[in-house]
Design a protein around this motif. Sequence first.
Motif, short mmCIF file in Angstrom:
data_model
loop_
_atom_site.label_atom_id
_atom_site.label_comp_id
_atom_site.label_asym_id
_atom_site.label_seq_id
_atom_site.Cartn_x
_atom_site.Cartn_y
_atom_site.Cartn_z
N THR A 1 0.86 -1.18 0.00
CA THR A 1 0.00 0.00 0.00
C THR A 1 0.90 1.23 0.00
N PRO A 2 0.80 2.05 -1.03
CA PRO A 2 1.66 3.24 -1.08
C PRO A 2 1.34 4.20 0.07
N LYS A 3 2.37 4.86 0.54
CA LYS A 3 2.24 5.81 1.64
C LYS A 3 2.32 7.24 1.11
N CYS A 4 1.75 8.16 1.85
CA CYS A 4 1.72 9.57 1.48
C CYS A 4 3.12 10.18 1.65
N GLU B 1 3.51 7.83 7.25
CA GLU B 1 2.93 6.49 7.29
C GLU B 1 1.45 6.45 6.90
N GLU B 2 0.87 7.57 6.52
CA GLU B 2 -0.53 7.58 6.10
C GLU B 2 -0.68 6.87 4.76
N LYS B 3 -1.66 6.00 4.69
CA LYS B 3 -1.91 5.27 3.44
C LYS B 3 -2.65 6.17 2.45
N LEU B 4 -2.31 6.04 1.19
CA LEU B 4 -3.00 6.77 0.13
C LEU B 4 -4.30 6.01 -0.15
N SER B 5 -5.42 6.55 0.32
CA SER B 5 -6.68 5.82 0.22
C SER B 5 -7.80 6.62 -0.45
N LEU B 6 -7.49 7.85 -0.87
CA LEU B 6 -8.50 8.70 -1.50
C LEU B 6 -7.99 9.17 -2.86
#
Length: 154
Positions: free
Chosen positions: A32-35, A40-45
């Motif tokens: 899961t790519p990170k911001c 450590e925030e996942k790119l989810s939007l």
Amino acid sequence: SFCDKCLTAVHSRKAFVKHRLVDPLTRTLPKTPKCPDHGEEKLSLYCVSDETIVCPRCTETSEGRHYAHPVVELPEMYQEMKDILRTSVENLAWRITDYEKGIQLLQAMYQLVCENASRHKSSLFVELDTLISTLQKKKQVLGDTIDRERNEKL
């Protein structure tokens, strides 16, 4: 990377003779790519305005680069883009079919034009040969007439 048996089987073929083998990559990409801005925030939007993937923190505060931008959940956008791509591919497939039919029609027309040109060329040559023969006969007759009249006057 290949085992020795597969490596020999694949790279012994003529098409791969000039290939240069390199060591396999040891670094793997995260699942899961990170911001890049928020660690450590996942790119989810998906930011619709900027057409890019973002993390929730990028949209939450006024300091975030995508604050107040319209966003959708990444899986939703993924499915939408996948559907758009599928439709585009299907449309392209239809267009390819249409183009292939058009090419076949043009090839048939080209063949017909070539056949007609060849037939007209042959017909023209026959007519020209007939005309040349007729002119040569007329030339001979006129030459004989001139000679006869000259001899009569002498």
